[in-house]
Design a protein around this motif. Structure first.
Motif, PDB file in Angstrom:
ATOM      1  N   ASN A 275    -107.930  73.480 -83.513  1.00  0.00           N
ATOM      2  CA  ASN A 275    -108.104  73.495 -82.064  1.00  0.00           C
ATOM      3  C   ASN A 275    -108.078  72.070 -81.526  1.00  0.00           C
ATOM      4  O   ASN A 275    -108.410  71.111 -82.240  1.00  0.00           O
ATOM      5  N   TYR A 276    -107.688  71.954 -80.252  1.00  0.00           N
ATOM      6  CA  TYR A 276    -107.625  70.655 -79.585  1.00  0.00           C
ATOM      7  C   TYR A 276    -108.373  70.704 -78.260  1.00  0.00           C
ATOM      8  O   TYR A 276    -108.342  71.725 -77.572  1.00  0.00           O
ATOM      9  N   THR A 277    -109.024  69.606 -77.937  1.00  0.00           N
ATOM     10  CA  THR A 277    -109.652  69.483 -76.626  1.00  0.00           C
ATOM     11  C   THR A 277    -108.637  69.045 -75.571  1.00  0.00           C
ATOM     12  O   THR A 277    -108.827  69.307 -74.386  1.00  0.00           O
ATOM     13  N   VAL A 278    -107.581  68.366 -76.009  1.00  0.00           N
ATOM     14  CA  VAL A 278    -106.448  68.011 -75.145  1.00  0.00           C
ATOM     15  C   VAL A 278    -105.176  68.208 -75.957  1.00  0.00           C
ATOM     16  O   VAL A 278    -105.100  67.765 -77.109  1.00  0.00           O
ATOM     17  N   ALA A 279    -104.188  68.883 -75.375  1.00  0.00           N
ATOM     18  CA  ALA A 279    -102.879  69.027 -76.027  1.00  0.00           C
ATOM     19  C   ALA A 279    -101.828  69.214 -74.943  1.00  0.00           C
ATOM     20  O   ALA A 279    -101.674  70.297 -74.397  1.00  0.00           O
ATOM     21  N   THR A 280    -101.113  68.135 -74.611  1.00  0.00           N
ATOM     22  CA  THR A 280    -100.033  68.221 -73.647  1.00  0.00           C
ATOM     23  C   THR A 280     -98.793  68.799 -74.327  1.00  0.00           C
ATOM     24  O   THR A 280     -98.782  69.039 -75.535  1.00  0.00           O
ATOM     25  N   ASP A 281     -97.733  68.993 -73.549  1.00  0.00           N
ATOM     26  CA  ASP A 281     -96.483  69.493 -74.136  1.00  0.00           C
ATOM     27  C   ASP A 281     -95.966  68.537 -75.200  1.00  0.00           C
ATOM     28  O   ASP A 281     -95.528  68.966 -76.286  1.00  0.00           O
ATOM     29  N   PHE A 282     -95.994  67.231 -74.898  1.00  0.00           N
ATOM     30  CA  PHE A 282     -95.557  66.261 -75.894  1.00  0.00           C
ATOM     31  C   PHE A 282     -96.499  66.256 -77.094  1.00  0.00           C
ATOM     32  O   PHE A 282     -96.064  66.107 -78.234  1.00  0.00           O
ATOM     33  N   GLY A 283     -97.791  66.409 -76.845  1.00  0.00           N
ATOM     34  CA  GLY A 283     -98.740  66.474 -77.947  1.00  0.00           C
ATOM     35  C   GLY A 283     -98.480  67.658 -78.849  1.00  0.00           C
ATOM     36  O   GLY A 283     -98.497  67.542 -80.090  1.00  0.00           O
ATOM     37  N   ALA A 284     -98.222  68.816 -78.252  1.00  0.00           N
ATOM     38  CA  ALA A 284     -97.925  70.018 -79.046  1.00  0.00           C
ATOM     39  C   ALA A 284     -96.632  69.838 -79.836  1.00  0.00           C
ATOM     40  O   ALA A 284     -96.520  70.301 -80.980  1.00  0.00           O
ATOM     41  N   GLU A 285     -95.643  69.158 -79.239  1.00  0.00           N
ATOM     42  CA  GLU A 285     -94.401  68.917 -79.965  1.00  0.00           C
ATOM     43  C   GLU A 285     -94.647  68.003 -81.161  1.00  0.00           C
ATOM     44  O   GLU A 285     -94.073  68.223 -82.243  1.00  0.00           O
ATOM     45  N   LEU A 286     -95.488  67.000 -80.973  1.00  0.00           N
ATOM     46  CA  LEU A 286     -95.804  66.107 -82.087  1.00  0.00           C
ATOM     47  C   LEU A 286     -96.457  66.884 -83.232  1.00  0.00           C
ATOM     48  O   LEU A 286     -96.135  66.672 -84.402  1.00  0.00           O
ATOM     49  N   VAL A 287     -97.349  67.802 -82.901  1.00  0.00           N
ATOM     50  CA  VAL A 287     -97.967  68.651 -83.930  1.00  0.00           C
ATOM     51  C   VAL A 287     -96.901  69.454 -84.666  1.00  0.00           C
ATOM     52  O   VAL A 287     -96.951  69.606 -85.890  1.00  0.00           O
ATOM     53  N   SER A 288     -95.922  69.945 -83.919  1.00  0.00           N
ATOM     54  CA  SER A 288     -94.876  70.767 -84.544  1.00  0.00           C
ATOM     55  C   SER A 288     -94.012  69.960 -85.511  1.00  0.00           C
ATOM     56  O   SER A 288     -93.331  70.542 -86.367  1.00  0.00           O
ATOM     57  N   LEU A 289     -94.043  68.636 -85.402  1.00  0.00           N
ATOM     58  CA  LEU A 289     -93.240  67.759 -86.257  1.00  0.00           C
ATOM     59  C   LEU A 289     -94.031  67.216 -87.441  1.00  0.00           C
ATOM     60  O   LEU A 289     -93.533  66.359 -88.183  1.00  0.00           O
ATOM     61  N   ARG A 290     -95.229  67.712 -87.656  1.00  0.00           N
ATOM     62  CA  ARG A 290     -96.133  67.097 -88.627  1.00  0.00           C
ATOM     63  C   ARG A 290     -95.557  67.039 -90.040  1.00  0.00           C
ATOM     64  O   ARG A 290     -95.793  66.068 -90.774  1.00  0.00           O
ATOM     65  N   SER A 291     -94.799  68.031 -90.431  1.00  0.00           N
ATOM     66  CA  SER A 291     -94.239  68.011 -91.783  1.00  0.00           C
ATOM     67  C   SER A 291     -93.187  66.919 -91.972  1.00  0.00           C
ATOM     68  O   SER A 291     -92.923  66.492 -93.103  1.00  0.00           O
ATOM     69  N   CYS A 292     -92.592  66.468 -90.868  1.00  0.00           N
ATOM     70  CA  CYS A 292     -91.572  65.423 -90.960  1.00  0.00           C
ATOM     71  C   CYS A 292     -92.159  64.086 -91.420  1.00  0.00           C
ATOM     72  O   CYS A 292     -91.439  63.234 -91.947  1.00  0.00           O
ATOM     73  N   PHE A 293     -93.451  63.896 -91.223  1.00  0.00           N
ATOM     74  CA  PHE A 293     -94.099  62.645 -91.609  1.00  0.00           C
ATOM     75  C   PHE A 293     -94.365  62.549 -93.111  1.00  0.00           C
ATOM     76  O   PHE A 293     -94.616  61.460 -93.624  1.00  0.00           O
ATOM     77  N   LEU A 294     -94.330  63.661 -93.807  1.00  0.00           N
ATOM     78  CA  LEU A 294     -94.853  63.722 -95.166  1.00  0.00           C
ATOM     79  C   LEU A 294     -93.846  63.260 -96.212  1.00  0.00           C
ATOM     80  O   LEU A 294     -92.650  63.506 -96.095  1.00  0.00           O
ATOM     81  N   SER A 295     -94.365  62.618 -97.238  1.00  0.00           N
ATOM     82  CA  SER A 295     -93.579  62.288 -98.427  1.00  0.00           C
ATOM     83  C   SER A 295     -94.525  62.251 -99.614  1.00  0.00           C
ATOM     84  O   SER A 295     -95.687  61.867 -99.494  1.00  0.00           O
ATOM     85  N   ALA A 296     -94.023  62.677-100.750  1.00  0.00           N
ATOM     86  CA  ALA A 296     -94.876  62.891-101.915  1.00  0.00           C
ATOM     87  C   ALA A 296     -95.615  61.625-102.349  1.00  0.00           C
ATOM     88  O   ALA A 296     -96.835  61.631-102.532  1.00  0.00           O
TER      89      ALA A 296
END
Length: 232
Positions: free
Chosen positions: A88-109
């Motif tokens: 859950n988020y106390t603040v989540a704008t459209d851009f914020g929600a999009e950033l969350v949707s990209l979270r797997s792109c940040f990952l590397s083993a």
């Protein structure tokens, strides 16, 4: 203190989010904000050192400018990365929600293993230092122990499943481990835990790519900066 009008994301993190809070625990907030793009074009653009703000109505809160935050999340910094995996988020704008949707792109083993194991080792060293300097009755020993185990477990889950579970399914083993660290046998148990997880990482099959997927992240940041560019 952060201007809440420029927030993209904000949520409760720390012990409350993990389910490790006690009656003495504070509520900690973490957030990501965006600077107006024009500030990057002047004589004194935001830097990494200036890209963090603190404070939220008297609560413990840390806010990172989105450029800094994305750099830290690309390095798989556990303290900052968890902002993208909250329930859950106390603040989540459209851009914020999009950033969350990209979270797997940040990952590397390699970065996940290095960061989570490295942060756990830092907690482990602090714990041993407190045992040596403050004795076994220092209650902060238990906190360091809980977070050592938490970081190892979260890092291994992220490494093997590609998903970061912020909230622990059962906090009691973590409290048990914390209490054990206030006993003479605690150091031996902690060293065994570190060795066990090191072997688990060595033999595990990772679910993560070897390098992060930076193209969608670059596209996101470019669009965000354009959206916050003043009309000339």
């Amino acid at each position: 203190m952060s201007d809440r009008n420029d927030l993209l994301l904000e949520g409760v993190v720390g012990s409350v989010a993990y389910g490790l809070n006690t009656t003495e625990s504070d509520v900690d907030y973490l957030g990501i904000y965006v600077e107006p793009t024009r500030t990057f074009l002047g004589l004194h653009p935001p830097t990494r050192d200036r890209g963090t703000r603190h404070g939220r109505d008297g609560a413990d809160a840390t806010y990172h400018e989105v450029g800094k935050a994305m750099g830290l999340i690309l390095s798989c910094n556990p303290t900052v990365s968890e902002i993208l995996w909250l329930d859950n988020y106390t603040v989540a704008t459209d851009f914020g929600a999009e950033l969350v949707s990209l979270r797997s792109c940040f990952l590397s083993a390699q970065r996940v293993r290095h960061s989570y194991f490295g942060y756990a080792m830092a907690q482990f060293r602090r714990m041993l230092h407190r045992r040596e300097t403050q004795g076994l009755r220092d209650p902060r020993l238990a906190k360091h122990a809980r977070h050592t185990l938490r970081l190892l477990w979260q890092g291994y889950e992220l490494y093997t499943t590609g998903v970061l579970p912020v909230r622990l399914p059962d906090p009691e083993p973590y409290f048990d481990f914390g209490r054990q660290m206030m006993e003479e046998s605690g150091e031996t148990a902690a060293k065994a835990l570190i060795a066990d997880y090191e072997q688990k990482f060595d033999t595990a099959k990772t679910a993560l790519r070897q390098c992060p997927d930076e193209a969608p992240l670059e596209d996101f940041l470019q669009r965000l900066r354009r959206a916050h560019l003043d009309n000339w």
